[in-house]
Design a protein around this motif. Sequence first.
Motif, PDB file in Angstrom:
ATOM      1  N   GLU A  68       0.790  -1.229   0.000  1.00 13.67           N
ATOM      2  CA  GLU A  68       0.000   0.000   0.000  1.00 13.67           C
ATOM      3  C   GLU A  68       0.824   1.282   0.000  1.00 13.67           C
ATOM      4  N   MET A  69       2.147   1.182  -0.033  1.00  7.08           N
ATOM      5  CA  MET A  69       2.995   2.383  -0.078  1.00  7.08           C
ATOM      6  C   MET A  69       3.004   2.963  -1.487  1.00  7.08           C
ATOM      7  N   ALA A  70       3.430   4.217  -1.602  1.00  6.42           N
ATOM      8  CA  ALA A  70       3.514   4.880  -2.905  1.00  6.42           C
ATOM      9  C   ALA A  70       4.568   4.238  -3.800  1.00  6.42           C
ATOM     10  N   ALA A  71       5.628   3.724  -3.217  1.00  8.63           N
ATOM     11  CA  ALA A  71       6.678   3.057  -3.993  1.00  8.63           C
ATOM     12  C   ALA A  71       6.120   1.788  -4.633  1.00  8.63           C
ATOM     13  N   ARG A  72       6.790   1.338  -5.672  1.00  9.04           N
ATOM     14  CA  ARG A  72       6.371   0.112  -6.339  1.00  9.04           C
ATOM     15  C   ARG A  72       6.957  -1.128  -5.668  1.00  9.04           C
ATOM     16  N   TRP A  73       8.212  -1.000  -5.192  1.00  7.26           N
ATOM     17  CA  TRP A  73       8.911  -2.133  -4.607  1.00  7.26           C
ATOM     18  C   TRP A  73       9.530  -1.782  -3.262  1.00  7.26           C
ATOM     19  N   VAL A  74       9.757  -2.824  -2.459  1.00  4.56           N
ATOM     20  CA  VAL A  74      10.609  -2.740  -1.279  1.00  4.56           C
ATOM     21  C   VAL A  74      11.832  -3.598  -1.575  1.00  4.56           C
ATOM     22  N   ILE A  75      13.004  -3.011  -1.418  1.00  2.00           N
ATOM     23  CA  ILE A  75      14.242  -3.770  -1.525  1.00  2.00           C
ATOM     24  C   ILE A  75      14.711  -4.012  -0.097  1.00  2.00           C
ATOM     25  N   HIS A  76      14.673  -5.266   0.308  1.00  2.00           N
ATOM     26  CA  HIS A  76      15.027  -5.641   1.675  1.00  2.00           C
ATOM     27  C   HIS A  76      16.525  -5.944   1.733  1.00  2.00           C
ATOM     28  N   VAL A  77      17.210  -5.360   2.689  1.00  4.52           N
ATOM     29  CA  VAL A  77      18.619  -5.678   2.942  1.00  4.52           C
ATOM     30  C   VAL A  77      18.753  -6.101   4.402  1.00  4.52           C
ATOM     31  N   VAL A  78      19.694  -6.992   4.654  1.00  2.00           N
ATOM     32  CA  VAL A  78      19.947  -7.432   6.024  1.00  2.00           C
ATOM     33  C   VAL A  78      21.322  -6.919   6.429  1.00  2.00           C
ATOM     34  N   GLY A  79      21.317  -5.899   7.273  1.00  4.84           N
ATOM     35  CA  GLY A  79      22.564  -5.322   7.744  1.00  4.84           C
ATOM     36  C   GLY A  79      23.157  -6.114   8.894  1.00  4.84           C
ATOM     37  N   PRO A  80      24.440  -5.901   9.143  1.00  4.86           N
ATOM     38  CA  PRO A  80      25.086  -6.581  10.268  1.00  4.86           C
ATOM     39  C   PRO A  80      24.584  -6.041  11.606  1.00  4.86           C
ATOM     40  N   ASN A  81      24.410  -6.943  12.544  1.00  5.94           N
ATOM     41  CA  ASN A  81      23.973  -6.579  13.891  1.00  5.94           C
ATOM     42  C   ASN A  81      25.217  -6.429  14.762  1.00  5.94           C
ATOM     43  N   ARG A  82      25.694  -5.212  14.879  1.00  4.05           N
ATOM     44  CA  ARG A  82      26.929  -4.951  15.631  1.00  4.05           C
ATOM     45  C   ARG A  82      26.777  -5.317  17.113  1.00  4.05           C
ATOM     46  N   THR A  83      25.590  -5.099  17.669  1.00  4.39           N
ATOM     47  CA  THR A  83      25.386  -5.423  19.080  1.00  4.39           C
ATOM     48  C   THR A  83      25.465  -6.929  19.326  1.00  4.39           C
ATOM     49  N   ALA A  84      25.308  -7.740  18.265  1.00  4.78           N
ATOM     50  CA  ALA A  84      25.425  -9.192  18.375  1.00  4.78           C
ATOM     51  C   ALA A  84      26.801  -9.678  17.915  1.00  4.78           C
ATOM     52  N   GLY A  85      27.729  -8.732  17.696  1.00  2.00           N
ATOM     53  CA  GLY A  85      29.094  -9.107  17.353  1.00  2.00           C
ATOM     54  C   GLY A  85      29.434  -9.107  15.877  1.00  2.00           C
ATOM     55  N   GLN A  86      28.491  -8.731  15.017  1.00  2.00           N
ATOM     56  CA  GLN A  86      28.768  -8.679  13.576  1.00  2.00           C
ATOM     57  C   GLN A  86      29.404  -7.322  13.254  1.00  2.00           C
ATOM     58  N   THR A  87      30.726  -7.289  13.199  1.00  5.52           N
ATOM     59  CA  THR A  87      31.444  -6.017  13.037  1.00  5.52           C
ATOM     60  C   THR A  87      32.118  -5.874  11.670  1.00  5.52           C
ATOM     61  N   ASP A  88      31.868  -6.803  10.753  1.00  2.00           N
ATOM     62  CA  ASP A  88      32.477  -6.751   9.430  1.00  2.00           C
ATOM     63  C   ASP A  88      31.814  -5.645   8.610  1.00  2.00           C
ATOM     64  N   ARG A  89      32.554  -4.553   8.383  1.00  4.02           N
ATOM     65  CA  ARG A  89      32.005  -3.417   7.639  1.00  4.02           C
ATOM     66  C   ARG A  89      31.631  -3.796   6.211  1.00  4.02           C
ATOM     67  N   GLY A  90      32.306  -4.807   5.678  1.00  5.07           N
ATOM     68  CA  GLY A  90      31.982  -5.282   4.333  1.00  5.07           C
ATOM     69  C   GLY A  90      30.550  -5.770   4.206  1.00  5.07           C
ATOM     70  N   LEU A  91      29.989  -6.294   5.290  1.00  5.10           N
ATOM     71  CA  LEU A  91      28.579  -6.702   5.272  1.00  5.10           C
ATOM     72  C   LEU A  91      27.665  -5.485   5.155  1.00  5.10           C
ATOM     73  N   LEU A  92      28.061  -4.392   5.796  1.00  5.98           N
ATOM     74  CA  LEU A  92      27.267  -3.166   5.715  1.00  5.98           C
ATOM     75  C   LEU A  92      27.334  -2.563   4.312  1.00  5.98           C
ATOM     76  N   THR A  93      28.530  -2.426   3.767  1.00  4.96           N
ATOM     77  CA  THR A  93      28.638  -1.847   2.422  1.00  4.96           C
ATOM     78  C   THR A  93      27.978  -2.751   1.386  1.00  4.96           C
ATOM     79  N   SER A  94      28.010  -4.053   1.626  1.00  8.34           N
ATOM     80  CA  SER A  94      27.346  -4.987   0.720  1.00  8.34           C
ATOM     81  C   SER A  94      25.845  -4.715   0.628  1.00  8.34           C
ATOM     82  N   CYS A  95      25.236  -4.288   1.726  1.00  2.89           N
ATOM     83  CA  CYS A  95      23.799  -3.975   1.709  1.00  2.89           C
ATOM     84  C   CYS A  95      23.486  -2.894   0.688  1.00  2.89           C
ATOM     85  N   TYR A  96      24.290  -1.841   0.669  1.00  5.12           N
ATOM     86  CA  TYR A  96      24.048  -0.747  -0.274  1.00  5.12           C
ATOM     87  C   TYR A  96      24.355  -1.177  -1.707  1.00  5.12           C
TER      88      TYR A  96
END
Length: 165
Positions: A68-96
């Motif tokens: 029901e949003m104005a956009a046509r699509w949602v692009i879902h990305v799963v970012g790293p959870n730093r609070t759970a120990g996922q500190t690899d910045r490459g995972l974050l840049t990979s999302c973008y």
Amino acid sequence: MEITVVHGDITRQQVDAVVNAANNRMRGGSGVDGAIHRAGGPAVLADCVARFPHGLATGDAGWTTAGEMAARWVIHVVGPNRTAGQTDRGLLTSCYRRALEVADELGAGAVAFPLVSAGVYGWPKDDAIAAALEMFRAVDTDVAEARLVAFDGATYELMRAALSG
């Protein structure tokens, strides 16, 4: 590609695609994820269940209807959870990077992005902004506008300063 920064609600952006900061399960959650699922309605969750029966890996992206949003699509990305120990910045840049690749597959010209992993996942906002801007400037894409959307004023000011700096 034009990079813009706005202060507002990502679910109300007039763009082709909205990026969701999702969790691995792809079944909705809190923060941006919860807001997108609420605004898009049940069609977003139904599409997540159909397209991602086993979820999505950290750093990856996939798309669903925007319901029901104005956009046509949602692009879902799963970012790293730093609070759970996922500190690899490459995972974050990979999302973008992956979000832009999916946008190209869809033919999306304007895409609204949240600040991935900088909420409950605990990534420092200044580095999350830097990661987004690095990828927007580095990835070869047909996307005409990458719009960073900040829900709160303080984050908007940080984004604006980083973009102009």
